[in-house]
Structures are given as structure tokens and as C-alpha cells.
Design an enzyme around this catalytic site. Structure first.
Site, PDB file in Angstrom:
ATOM      1  N   GLU A   1     -32.848 -25.745  82.132  1.00 40.56           N
ATOM      2  CA  GLU A   1     -34.375 -26.191  82.870  1.00 40.56           C
ATOM      3  C   GLU A   1     -34.273 -27.591  82.883  1.00 40.56           C
ATOM      4  OE1 GLU A   1     -35.937 -24.295  84.536  1.00 40.56           O
ATOM      5  OE2 GLU A   1     -37.834 -25.453  84.938  1.00 40.56           O
TER       6      GLU A   1
ATOM      7  N   SER B   1     -34.484 -61.241  57.897  1.00 43.15           N
ATOM      8  CA  SER B   1     -33.807 -60.314  57.016  1.00 43.15           C
ATOM      9  C   SER B   1     -34.657 -60.267  55.671  1.00 43.15           C
ATOM     10  CB  SER B   1     -32.244 -60.525  56.704  1.00 43.15           C
ATOM     11  OG  SER B   1     -32.530 -61.880  56.089  1.00 43.15           O
ATOM     12  N   LEU B   2     -34.208 -59.145  55.002  1.00 39.70           N
ATOM     13  CA  LEU B   2     -35.240 -58.730  53.693  1.00 39.70           C
ATOM     14  C   LEU B   2     -34.406 -59.201  52.570  1.00 39.70           C
ATOM     15  CD1 LEU B   2     -36.253 -55.209  54.602  1.00 39.70           C
ATOM     16  CD2 LEU B   2     -37.612 -57.077  54.774  1.00 39.70           C
TER      17      LEU B   2
ATOM     18  N   LYS C   1     -34.636 -47.597  54.282  1.00 41.19           N
ATOM     19  CA  LYS C   1     -33.911 -48.969  54.769  1.00 41.19           C
ATOM     20  C   LYS C   1     -33.112 -47.985  55.619  1.00 41.19           C
ATOM     21  CE  LYS C   1     -32.034 -53.192  54.298  1.00 41.19           C
ATOM     22  NZ  LYS C   1     -30.885 -52.920  55.128  1.00 41.19           N
TER      23      LYS C   1
ATOM     24  N   CYS D   1       9.466 -30.803  49.575  1.00 41.17           N
ATOM     25  CA  CYS D   1       8.403 -30.917  48.692  1.00 41.17           C
ATOM     26  C   CYS D   1       8.503 -31.511  47.259  1.00 41.17           C
ATOM     27  CB  CYS D   1       8.038 -29.438  48.180  1.00 41.17           C
ATOM     28  SG  CYS D   1       6.836 -29.154  46.990  1.00 41.17           S
TER      29      CYS D   1
HETATM   30  C1  9MJ Z   1     -35.033 -51.186  57.769  1.00 39.22           C
HETATM   31  N1  9MJ Z   1     -33.664 -51.665  58.127  1.00 39.22           N
HETATM   32  O1  9MJ Z   1     -34.887 -50.029  57.821  1.00 39.22           O
HETATM   33  C2  9MJ Z   1     -37.252 -53.522  57.969  1.00 39.22           C
HETATM   34  N2  9MJ Z   1     -36.004 -52.067  57.906  1.00 39.22           N
HETATM   35  O2  9MJ Z   1     -39.146 -55.229  57.993  1.00 39.22           O
HETATM   36  C3  9MJ Z   1     -37.276 -51.526  57.621  1.00 39.22           C
HETATM   37  N3  9MJ Z   1     -36.035 -53.363  58.066  1.00 39.22           N
HETATM   38  C4  9MJ Z   1     -37.579 -54.980  57.980  1.00 39.22           C
HETATM   39  N4  9MJ Z   1     -38.164 -52.773  57.618  1.00 39.22           N
HETATM   40  C5  9MJ Z   1     -39.121 -56.927  58.175  1.00 39.22           C
HETATM   41  N5  9MJ Z   1     -37.709 -50.339  57.284  1.00 39.22           N
HETATM   42  C6  9MJ Z   1     -37.841 -57.267  58.160  1.00 39.22           C
HETATM   43  C7  9MJ Z   1     -37.060 -56.209  58.174  1.00 39.22           C
END
Ligand code: 9MJ
Length: 691
Positions: A43, A90-91, A127, A426
């Protein structure tokens, strides 16, 4: 955009286009975001084709947010650059509880809460192990999307992002913000990754090392038509530049707002308080890690109150209000020290990489499977190579790929780095190795005359899910074989106490225990016994089905190919494996001796097929007027059907009685047929003809 309110006649092409787009967008949302499809595929395809046809005939009705625009645009020469007005940072990482404690302390100090001992509330989320992107919505319309790049500018991958069905091309609101930048992660679901690699393997092409690389390769494709074939997913985790969008007070509420706009956000997100709350989330998510549909490499903790986030601000290139708490890596780099070939129970030769020990996925790995000859050749793994070892969940560690750039003189076939070759005889018994047309495994042709096959067959026979002989492990089987005390499984039942006395680490008591364990394995039910025989292609479920269908070993051994194929999931290949196994004089003699030992007991035949419910899957919920659960189950099984505990897309029918609960709701959402007791009886009596 056309607007029916602006006066399109109800049956005009413009109105029809509107209606089709709404229906298709709704179906996309339910399928890709809610994972609860409502529209059958056929569909959906029909609606999409109708929309394409009208748009082709009325080009003036085309619009960039039409679902027809997701199929993949023309290839690009290069990606344009997109500057990130607010940098995509980045974290920072935490690898231990101590790191989390330190992070929380810094947060409390930054907010001057350390004295008052107030615990901080955090938004917590997985993450995702993918690629960060920013999606730009102008007045609710998706106008652009870019990769993170170096954080200050990335690449315009809009055309590829349009092919991701879960990303809305228009936000679901009548009052869109002037600007909304949504940030999140593009990734590939494990199932889509497996499918992609299966196809590549079938074509003899190179496979991707992991879902992340596959997602990266697909997102950075200059040809959006290729991206369209590689299913990508997206999860939002924050916002960037916003205008005309009133930010709520907390990160968790921002995510709720994004979900209302029909952006995909993960169900795994939550809120946690203090370090103890963070650690609880980390552990709980870690336990679910392997069963999630996508790879994650940690948990992310963000101070929930946005005002607090603003106070904390940034250090260097990472926010002070958030951190990524990492799980042990599932991939590491190490070196191949040797490639050995192992001979399995059915004679299959498996190349195994011996590795420089490496800590991956929480354990030290020294071996990784290379699967088979073709896999080694495709990956071109050679002794001395640096390789990526992957151990995801409980699966056997594997060599995911070779770092070719680390191989000296990689283009030359040097004596130091010869390509792998499967031995032609073998490695255990020297018999010729054969590889049949259409099979991926090369095999030792010596059957149970090969000591390696004999040993593996014995280890399988005594294993927990087979005859379950407690205390008889691999080492002991090896010793028994080496001393000539046993040659076949039947010999186990003739072992004498005195014979065991001379074995290593075999005190009187353990000898008694072993003999007792062997003794109590006599009279095993037929299903386990069939499984224990170790017939190629006969796993636990097939063994159960065979036992149920034939009832006795004699009946099974007398069955021809046609009779065997009456059993669920037994096709010509499995039937042939069984015929070959029972035709072997050696196997016949071992079975005769196992019969004398009383190793198994026959049951009763319950021929499977011919049932009106053959091949159908049922879920029972609620109380039926006159049938108990067990009675309903017995009726279904007697007609060849199967009862399972939870509703999924694979469920054919839900039989619902009084007070049915959530299974009924789920079935309704998935459009699964629901039967009351009367309709159930009707189906049992007449099968699908009743419909
Ligand atoms: C990831 N990679 O899942 C952030 N991230 O927040 C999550 N990365 C992030 N948050 C601020 N859940 C900078 C990066």
C-alpha cells in the site's frame, strides 16, 4: 507548498498530492520513528507511485519536502562547506566511576553547590556510535544538513540526509520556529549493517568493518542514490542555533519538544540524580548494550537545567556540563602472530588468527575467528598484519579488518607476508581436504576417522545442551582419547573406575562423580540424543522437531528424504545430511552400542504437518470463555502452529479473551489479526480457508 485551505478543490491534483504526502509521511513516522508500522508495504508503494505520477504530470506541484525527494538525487562533484554558527564540540570522556565522581564534583563546584551538598539532576542518554550531524530547519522546512567536520565547519550532506526516512522534511507543527538547528547522530542499525555486508559478500565485494564505518561511508557518498540504498538512521540529542523557538528549562524537556516535532529521539534517555543515579543508569544501559538495535560506546550525562549549563560553559573544546562515560571498547588493534586451521566436529576447517593478546569488550582476546577461506581472502589477512579485532557482546571475537596501510610493501607478495592458503590436507590427520560446490567450508574428508573430528564430536556429545554429562570437559575428553579409553560416545558407558584412576587430577571422588554423571545421562530424551549425535545442519530446534515428529530413533533412521522433509524447517539439504549420517556404517555401529547402553528413550510420534495452523505463530492474551491457556496452546500445537510470548511483526494471530492487556494494543498497532474464541475455533477447523 500547496495549501488546501487556500482553495484547492477537494478532488484536484493539488489536494490529492497533499493527502498522499500526509499519508506517506505518517507511514514513514510510524515505521521509522515509532517502529510500529500501520501501512502494508504494498500500500505504501502504491501511494508513493501515485504521488510520483501526479508530480511528473504536474511539475508545478513538486516541492522539496515531498517524500518522493528521498529516493536519491543526482551525484555531486564535491560537498559544499557549511560553517557551524555555534561550534559542534566533542565531549570529554570518563572511563571509571572515579572520573564520574570528579566530573560531578567539578559541576557542583562550578554551580557553587558543593557546600550545600545538593545533588545535581542530569539528563542521561546513550552515546550513539555514529557520526554527528546538524540539521537546519527554516520555518519548519529542512533546508540543509551538515557533518560535524572539525567542529567549526562541516560538509553539506543534505542530499544524503534526505534519504534517511526518519528525518522529517518538515517539522510537525503549525507554528514552526524561524530557525531550528537539530543536532544528533547518524548511524546504521546492526540489522541494516548485516544486510549490507551480506549483499556485499554475495557479490564478492569488500565488507564494512562495523556499522559506524558503513554509516560514515554512506553519509559521505557523493552519489545520494547509493546512500538511499544503505539504510541509515538518526537520533537527535540536542539543538544548536535556534530562533523563534522558546527553549524549555531542561535538556530533557528540549528532547521531548523535538519528539513532538516528530524528530527521532531515543527511548533509552532518562533523568538521573547524583553520581549514584548516573552509575545506576550506566550499569542498566550496559546490560542492555548488546540487545540494542544499534552500537553504543557509552552513556552521555548532561546537566539537565539549561540555565546551569550556561553557567558552567566550556573548557577548551568540550562543554563542562556534559561528559561521555565509556564502556570498554568492542574493537582494538593488534597483530596477527599466526593463522591456524582448526578442524570442527563436522570436519569443517576454520582459519583462526592467533593474536598478540589484546583487551577488548571486557576480556583479553588471543584468538579470533576468520570464518572461512573466502573471508580470509576477501579481507586479505596475513601473518604479521595489524588488524581490528571486534568482540561485540557474547559473539566470538572476529577480525573485522586489516590496516593495510600498516603492512610494509603491501602491494607486493613478499615471502614475509604470503597470502593465506587453505591447506590441501587436514592439519590433524592428513586426509585430503575437499570443498564442495556452493559450500563456504572446506572439510577434512576423513569423517570420524580424523582424531580432531572425533574429539569435537565427543565434546559436543557430552555438552550441557546435549547429553549433559557434568564434569566431562574438553581436557578430560582429550585425556580419555589419548589413553585409548574411549573412541566413540558409546565407549563412555563402558568406562571402569580403575581405568580413570590413572588420569591427571582424577581423585577417587572425582572418578566416582564422573561415573555417576555418565550413569545418569542414560535414558535422555530423544530430542537431546538426536542433537548429541552432532549431525551436520541438525541443531537443537531441528532435533526437537524431529523427535516430536518421528517419536523413535528407528522411525527417524528409516525415513527417506520425502518423509524427513515433512518436518518443519527440514529441506533437502538438512534431509541429505541426515541420510548421509545414518548411512555411514561407523555411525550405525555407534548407535547400536548406544542403544545397548540405553543412552536414550524413545517418545511418541506427533506428526507435524497437515495441521490447519502449520507454520503460523500465535500469541495468547486475556482469559478465553471456555478454554484454559494450556488447552488453547495444545490445540494450536496439535495443528502445527506455534505459541510465543510476545507480539512482533512475525506474529500471525493474537487470540484475545477478557482483560487482554498490552499485547492486544501492540497487536492492533501492528495490524495483526485478532481472534476471539469463536474465530479461533473456526480457524482451527478450517484453516485459512475460513477467511
Ligand atoms: C552521542 N554521540 O550520542 C552528544 N551524543 O552532546 C549525545 N553526543 C553531545 N550527546 C553535546 N548523546 C555534544 C555532543
Amino acid at each position: 507548498m500547496t495549501n488546501p485551505a487556500a482553495g484547492d478543490a477537494p478532488d484536484s491534483p493539488a489536494a490529492r498530492v497533499q493527502a498522499l504526502r500526509a499519508a506517506i509521511n505518517e507511514a514513514n513516522y510510524r515505521y521509522y520513528v515509532l517502529d510500529a508500522p500501520t501501512l502494508p508495504d504494498a500500500e505504501y508503494d502504491r501511494l508513493l507511485r501515485e504521488l510520483q505520477a501526479i508530480e511528473a504530470e504536474h511539475p508545478e506541484l513538486l516541492s522539496v519536502d515531498s517524500p518522493t525527494q528521498r529516493v536519491g538525487a543526482e551525484p555531486l562533484k564535491a560537498f559544499a562547506e557549511v560553517a557551524h554558527t555555534i561550534p559542534m564540540l566533542s565531549l570529554g570522556n570518563a572511563f571509571s566511576e572515579a572520573d564520574v565522581v570528579a566530573f560531578d564534583r567539578r559541576v557542583r563546584e562550578g554551580l557553587a553547590r558543593e557546600a550545600s551538598n545538593t545533588e545535581i539532576e542530569y539528563a542521561v542518554e546513550p552515546k550513539f556510535d555514529g557520526l554527528a550531524v546538524a540539521l537546519h530547519y527554516q520555518n519548519g522546512l529542512f533546508v540543509r544538513g551538515a557533518t560535524r567536520g572539525d567542529g567549526f565547519s562541516g560538509e553539506d550532506v543534505s542530499a544524503n540526509l534526505r534519504t534517511i526516512h526518519s528525518i522529517p522534511m518538515r517539522l510537525a507543527t503549525d507554528d514552526p520556529p524561524a530557525w531550528l538547528e537539530v543536532r544528533g547522530e547518524v548511524l546504521m542499525l546492526r540489522s541494516d549493517f548485516e544486510r549490507l555486508n551480506d549483499i556485499a559478500r554475495d557479490k564478492g565485494e569488500k565488507t564494512f568493518v562495523n556499522p559506524r564505518n558503513a554509516a560514515a561511508g554512506s553519509l559521505r557518498q557523493l552519489d545520494p542514490r547509493i546512500s538511499a540504498q544503505r539504510r541509515l538512521s538518526f537520533f537527535a540529542y540536542g539543538v544548536g542555533r535556534v530562533e523563534g523557538f522558546e527553549l524549555p528549562e531542561t535538556h530533557a524537556a528540549v528532547m521531548d519538544r523535538l519528539a513532538e516535532l516528530r524528530l527521532p529521539v531515543s527511548d533509552e534517555r532518562s533523568v538521573a540524580t547524583g553520581v549514584a543515579g548516573l552509575m545506576r543508569y550506566f550499569t542498566a544501559l550496559g546490560e542492555r548494550r548488546d540487545s540494542l538495535p544499534f552500537d553504543i560506546d557509552g552513556a552521555v550525562y548532561k546537566v539537565n537545567r539549561l540555565a546551569d549549563q550556561a553557567v558552567l560553559g566550556f573548557v577548551a573544546r568540550a562543554p563542562r556540563f556534559a561528559i561521555a562515560h565509556k564502556y570498554p571498547a568492542q574493537e582494538e588493534i593488534t597483530q596477527v602472530e599466526a593463522i591456524d586451521v582448526q578442524v570442527g566436529r563436522t570436519g569443517a576447517l576454520t582459519p583462526v588468527a592467533r593474536l598478540k593478546p589484546v583487551f577488548v569488550g571486557g576480556v583479553t582476546v588471543t584468538n579470533a575467528t576468520l570464518h572461512n577461506e573466502d573471508e580470509v581472502r576477501r579481507k586479505d589477512v596475513r601473518v604479521g598484519d595489524s588488524v581490528i579485532v571486534r568482540r561485540a557482546g557474547d559473539v566470538i571475537p572476529e577480525v573485522a579488518g586489516v590496516l593495510l596501510e600498516r603492512r610494509p610493501m603491501r602491494d607486493l607478495v613478499t615471502p614475509e607476508f604470503p597470502p593465506f592458503r587453505m591447506p590441501t590436507s587436514c592439519p590433524e590427520c592428513g586426509a585430503p581436504v575437499i570443498r564442495l560446490e556452493g559450500e563456504s567450508a572446506a572439510r577434512c574428508s576423513n569423517g570420524l576417522s580424523c582424531p580432531a573430528q572425533r574429539k569435537q564430536a565427543l565434546i559436543h556429545f557430552v555438552s550441557r545442551r546435549a547429553m549433559d554429562i557434568d564434569g566431562l570437559g574438553e581436557k578430560l575428553v582429550e585425556q580419555l582419547l589419548e589413553r585409548g579409553l574411549i573412541r566413540t560416545p558409546a565407549d563412555l558407558y563402558r568406562l571402569q573406575r580403575e581405568e580413570l584412576a590413572g588420569l591427571e587430577r582424577m581423585a577417587d571422588k572425582s572418578a566416582d562423580n564422573l561415573l555417576r554423571a555418565i550413569e545418569s545421562s542414560r535414558g535422555k530424551d530423544l530430542a537431546r540424543f538426536i542433537y548429541a549425535l552432532g549431525i551436520r545442519n541438525v541443531g537443537e530446534q531441528t532435533a526437537k522437531d524431529l523427535a516430536r515428529h518421528f517419536g523413535s530413533l528407528d522411525a527417524l533412521m528409516q525415513a527417506d528424504s520425502i518423509a524427513l522433509q515433512q518436518v518443519p524447517d527440514v529441506g533437502p539439504v538438512v534431509a541429505q545430511s541426515m541420510l548421509a549420517f545414518f548411512a555411514e556404517p561407523h555411525n550405525q555401529s555407534v548407535i547400536a552400542n548406544l542403544r545397548l547402553a540405553g543412552a536414550w528413550k524413545d517418545g511418541e510420534a506427533q506428526p507435524s504437518v497437515a495441521g490447519n495452523l502449520a507454520g503460523m505463530t500465535f500469541v495468547l492474551t486475556g482469559t478465553l470463555p471456555t478454554l484454559s491457556r494450556d488447552q488453547a496452546k495444545a490445540l494450536i500445537e496439535a495443528e502445527g502452529g506455534k505459541v510465543v510470548g510476545s507480539v512482533s511483526r512475525k506474529t500471525d494471530f493474537v487470540v484475545a479473551g477478557a482483560d487482554p492487556g498490552s499485547k492486544l494494543t501492540k497487536a492492533q498497532e501492528l495490524g495483526i489479526r485478532i481472534l476471539d474464541q469463536a474465530a479461533f475455533h473456526e480457524l482451527i477447523s478450517n484453516g485459512e480457508k475460513a477467511k
